[in-house]
Design an enzyme around this catalytic site. Sequence first.
Site, PDB file in Angstrom:
ATOM      1  N   GLU A  73      64.315  33.772  69.284  1.00 35.05           N
ATOM      2  CA  GLU A  73      63.706  32.568  68.796  1.00 35.05           C
ATOM      3  C   GLU A  73      64.911  31.714  68.498  1.00 35.05           C
ATOM      4  O   GLU A  73      66.211  32.143  67.947  1.00 35.05           O
ATOM      5  CB  GLU A  73      63.308  33.285  67.480  1.00 35.05           C
ATOM      6  CG  GLU A  73      63.137  32.440  66.213  1.00 35.05           C
ATOM      7  CD  GLU A  73      63.303  33.144  64.951  1.00 35.05           C
ATOM      8  OE1 GLU A  73      62.721  34.411  64.939  1.00 35.05           O
ATOM      9  OE2 GLU A  73      63.633  32.604  63.948  1.00 35.05           O
ATOM     10  N   ASN A  83      57.750  38.717  67.512  1.00 41.85           N
ATOM     11  CA  ASN A  83      57.836  38.668  66.212  1.00 41.85           C
ATOM     12  C   ASN A  83      56.401  39.518  65.933  1.00 41.85           C
ATOM     13  O   ASN A  83      55.366  39.252  66.457  1.00 41.85           O
ATOM     14  CB  ASN A  83      57.658  37.207  65.461  1.00 41.85           C
ATOM     15  CG  ASN A  83      58.856  36.319  66.170  1.00 41.85           C
ATOM     16  OD1 ASN A  83      58.724  35.967  67.166  1.00 41.85           O
ATOM     17  ND2 ASN A  83      59.851  36.030  65.135  1.00 41.85           N
ATOM     18  N   HIS A 134      62.302  42.747  61.070  1.00 39.64           N
ATOM     19  CA  HIS A 134      61.231  43.059  61.778  1.00 39.64           C
ATOM     20  C   HIS A 134      61.305  44.863  61.603  1.00 39.64           C
ATOM     21  O   HIS A 134      61.311  45.403  62.760  1.00 39.64           O
ATOM     22  CB  HIS A 134      61.257  43.029  63.290  1.00 39.64           C
ATOM     23  CG  HIS A 134      61.140  41.442  63.337  1.00 39.64           C
ATOM     24  ND1 HIS A 134      61.274  40.955  64.494  1.00 39.64           N
ATOM     25  CD2 HIS A 134      60.798  40.525  62.355  1.00 39.64           C
ATOM     26  CE1 HIS A 134      61.039  39.361  64.507  1.00 39.64           C
ATOM     27  NE2 HIS A 134      60.781  39.369  63.284  1.00 39.64           N
TER      28      HIS A 134
HETATM   29  P1  FDA Z   1      54.657  43.807  54.359  1.00 38.07           P
HETATM   30  O1  FDA Z   1      56.064  44.055  54.010  1.00 38.07           O
HETATM   31  O2  FDA Z   1      54.205  42.343  54.827  1.00 38.07           O
HETATM   32  O3  FDA Z   1      53.763  44.130  53.071  1.00 38.07           O
HETATM   33  C1  FDA Z   1      53.967  45.445  52.293  1.00 38.07           C
HETATM   34  C2  FDA Z   1      53.580  44.846  51.102  1.00 38.07           C
HETATM   35  O4  FDA Z   1      53.627  46.309  50.224  1.00 38.07           O
HETATM   36  C3  FDA Z   1      54.664  44.277  50.280  1.00 38.07           C
HETATM   37  O5  FDA Z   1      53.912  43.147  49.429  1.00 38.07           O
HETATM   38  C4  FDA Z   1      55.493  45.189  49.168  1.00 38.07           C
HETATM   39  O6  FDA Z   1      55.933  44.622  47.911  1.00 38.07           O
HETATM   40  C5  FDA Z   1      54.361  46.365  48.746  1.00 38.07           C
HETATM   41  N1  FDA Z   1      54.690  47.656  48.778  1.00 38.07           N
HETATM   42  C6  FDA Z   1      55.774  48.201  49.137  1.00 38.07           C
HETATM   43  N2  FDA Z   1      55.704  49.535  48.610  1.00 38.07           N
HETATM   44  C7  FDA Z   1      54.827  49.414  47.879  1.00 38.07           C
HETATM   45  C8  FDA Z   1      54.494  50.579  46.733  1.00 38.07           C
HETATM   46  N3  FDA Z   1      55.162  51.787  46.669  1.00 38.07           N
HETATM   47  N4  FDA Z   1      53.727  50.298  45.846  1.00 38.07           N
HETATM   48  C9  FDA Z   1      53.067  49.000  46.081  1.00 38.07           C
HETATM   49  N5  FDA Z   1      53.144  48.020  46.767  1.00 38.07           N
HETATM   50  C10 FDA Z   1      54.283  48.195  47.644  1.00 38.07           C
HETATM   51  N6  FDA Z   1      57.261  38.365  61.636  1.00 38.07           N
HETATM   52  C11 FDA Z   1      56.528  37.361  62.258  1.00 38.07           C
HETATM   53  O7  FDA Z   1      55.644  37.857  63.128  1.00 38.07           O
HETATM   54  N7  FDA Z   1      56.809  35.994  62.566  1.00 38.07           N
HETATM   55  C12 FDA Z   1      58.017  35.477  61.683  1.00 38.07           C
HETATM   56  O8  FDA Z   1      58.310  34.220  61.806  1.00 38.07           O
HETATM   57  C13 FDA Z   1      58.589  36.226  60.908  1.00 38.07           C
HETATM   58  N8  FDA Z   1      59.707  35.910  60.318  1.00 38.07           N
HETATM   59  C14 FDA Z   1      60.212  36.690  59.057  1.00 38.07           C
HETATM   60  C15 FDA Z   1      61.216  36.362  58.223  1.00 38.07           C
HETATM   61  C16 FDA Z   1      61.743  37.099  57.271  1.00 38.07           C
HETATM   62  C17 FDA Z   1      62.530  36.618  56.507  1.00 38.07           C
HETATM   63  C18 FDA Z   1      61.186  38.265  56.950  1.00 38.07           C
HETATM   64  C19 FDA Z   1      61.621  39.223  55.970  1.00 38.07           C
HETATM   65  C20 FDA Z   1      60.260  38.941  57.945  1.00 38.07           C
HETATM   66  C21 FDA Z   1      59.717  38.079  58.894  1.00 38.07           C
HETATM   67  N9  FDA Z   1      58.867  38.542  59.855  1.00 38.07           N
HETATM   68  C22 FDA Z   1      58.283  37.627  60.695  1.00 38.07           C
HETATM   69  C23 FDA Z   1      58.091  39.889  59.736  1.00 38.07           C
HETATM   70  C24 FDA Z   1      57.084  40.068  59.039  1.00 38.07           C
HETATM   71  O9  FDA Z   1      56.790  39.240  57.850  1.00 38.07           O
HETATM   72  C25 FDA Z   1      56.467  41.695  59.008  1.00 38.07           C
HETATM   73  O10 FDA Z   1      56.595  42.223  60.189  1.00 38.07           O
HETATM   74  C26 FDA Z   1      55.359  41.871  58.133  1.00 38.07           C
HETATM   75  O11 FDA Z   1      55.326  41.353  56.727  1.00 38.07           O
HETATM   76  C27 FDA Z   1      55.037  43.206  57.974  1.00 38.07           C
HETATM   77  O12 FDA Z   1      53.522  43.297  57.675  1.00 38.07           O
HETATM   78  P2  FDA Z   1      53.086  44.586  56.811  1.00 38.07           P
HETATM   79  O13 FDA Z   1      51.611  44.376  56.456  1.00 38.07           O
HETATM   80  O14 FDA Z   1      53.350  45.868  57.634  1.00 38.07           O
HETATM   81  O15 FDA Z   1      53.969  44.878  55.392  1.00 38.07           O
END
Ligand code: FDA
Length: 503
Positions: free
Chosen positions: A356, A480, A442
């Site tokens: 990217e 991504n 990721h």
């Molecule tokens: P996700 O992490 O989204 O959600 C999990 C949730 O569960 C969170 O809100 C967390 O607080 C909560 N949680 C965790 N443990 C818990 C517990 N024990 N009790 C209660 N709540 C809990 N991807 C992409 O496709 N394009 C992009 O441009 C980007 N860019 C990017 C930039 C940055 C800075 C980051 C950090 C990440 C990306 N990503 C990305 C990755 C993408 O955001 C990521 O793959 C997804 O959010 C993952 O989705 P999930 O549903 O797996 O979990």
Amino acid sequence: AAVEAVPAIVIGSGYGGAVAALRLGQAGIRTLVLEMGRLWNTPGPDGRVFCSTTAPDQRSMWFRTRTEAPLATFLWLDVVNKNISPYPGVLDRVHFDAMSVYVGRGVGGGSLVNGGMAVTPVRSYFGEQFPTVDANEMYGTYFPRARAMLGVNTVDPDWFESTEWYRFARTSRKAAANAGLKTTFVPNVYDFGYMQREAAGTATKSALAGEVIYGNNHGKRSLDKTYLASAIGTGNITINTLERVRDIRRQADGTYLLTTDRIDAGGAVVGTGQYSCTYLFLGAGSLGTTELLVRARETGALPALDASVGTGWGTNGNVMLGRANHLWDTVGADESTIPVLGIDDWANADNPVFAEIAPLPMGLEHWISLYLAITKNPERASFSYDPATDSAKPGWTAAQSAVSVSMAKKLFDRINAANATIYRYDLFGSASKAFADDFTYHPLGGCVLGRATDDYGRVKGYPRLYVTDGSLVPGSIGVNPFLTITALAERTMARVLAEDTAP
Ligand code: FDA
């Protein structure tokens, strides 16, 4: 405390959790969503919900005294990070031995902080990673459904070619082309119509004001504006915030019993909750879900969990790097935070990489081309449970990151050679570090589809327990990942609601 009984619980409100919540709500099933982060809908004293990357405050990061931005330095100076007071901020960086993982915290999970890139994986690679999933159904039904629901759109190519805000991307495209490499436009959930109005001066700037990793105040269609808004609209969904699930066990009647910690804005545990449910959906993300299940297995709470729970974890081969352009190849002082181009060399069987073209908005000309490379690193790690800290961590090593670096380096050595340019060594903290190999955006895997679960995310050994998030993806998807996570969750929910919840 009394146990609150609900038909269904969803842990986490990221992509996997949001899809589960909406589809359960539409099916008329009363559902409680438990989210450890806060709801991001209230403006702070400055009138804004999220703080900016240039002036971060307590809203930026999850209980920190100093921000930990991915780019630590500029000209080796520690000018990027700022002292802040501890608060449930929106971005977390979870540290393990040789790898740290950025994740979003709040209602919307990663959608609050990510770059919004909504990329459909290469079909043949999807098939390699998910051999038991019907690819026709995925590419015919669930990827299109996910794109529509998430509000995916693409930048207007004419505007892209003419705007100052994407000069940085055009400069990187030229450098790639000089090496014979092709670039491709990457779709996004950021509203490009809004962005054009930002550029025209008729809308409040967000992507054009440096906003992204600490949240976008405008323009971004994060999950709280799409799936979760619709979920709330069904009238069947309640979201509890600042409530972290600690423990999951199964009761004699087959229902699940959850124990939670309620935290306050200072991070203190101010209470505990207990909930029971018939249907339990894990959407806590690759780290969150895997830790909950590994802990449950190792403490004996869910002893029959499969041995593969906690395995198959990877970083999607992430490596970040910067190149120094020649003085005449300017990137511009104005950079949109939303990436729209990728260098696509995934078809190169010797060294598959999708990189990217990332922005580095600093409000001044810096001649840096920044990239987030996604490499086909075959390395995977397993989680181990530490009873002393009651936590689980992936055993990812520096040697495993070195595999990603060597693949990224092969590609960017070609680009540097073709352009007579060099890497930037001043961006990632320590002197002469050209590749940021110690963090990932990721995190993927830990409860891999078809191994820890059946082919639809049903956890092996435990009826009515499901995984819907990034832990299903076996460590790598080549692009991504959130579109894939969303589409797989749609597929799981369609199957589960048809087969498992019928009265
Ligand atoms: P996700 O992490 O989204 O959600 C999990 C949730 O569960 C969170 O809100 C967390 O607080 C909560 N949680 C965790 N443990 C818990 C517990 N024990 N009790 C209660 N709540 C809990 N991807 C992409 O496709 N394009 C992009 O441009 C980007 N860019 C990017 C930039 C940055 C800075 C980051 C950090 C990440 C990306 N990503 C990305 C990755 C993408 O955001 C990521 O793959 C997804 O959010 C993952 O989705 P999930 O549903 O797996 O979990």
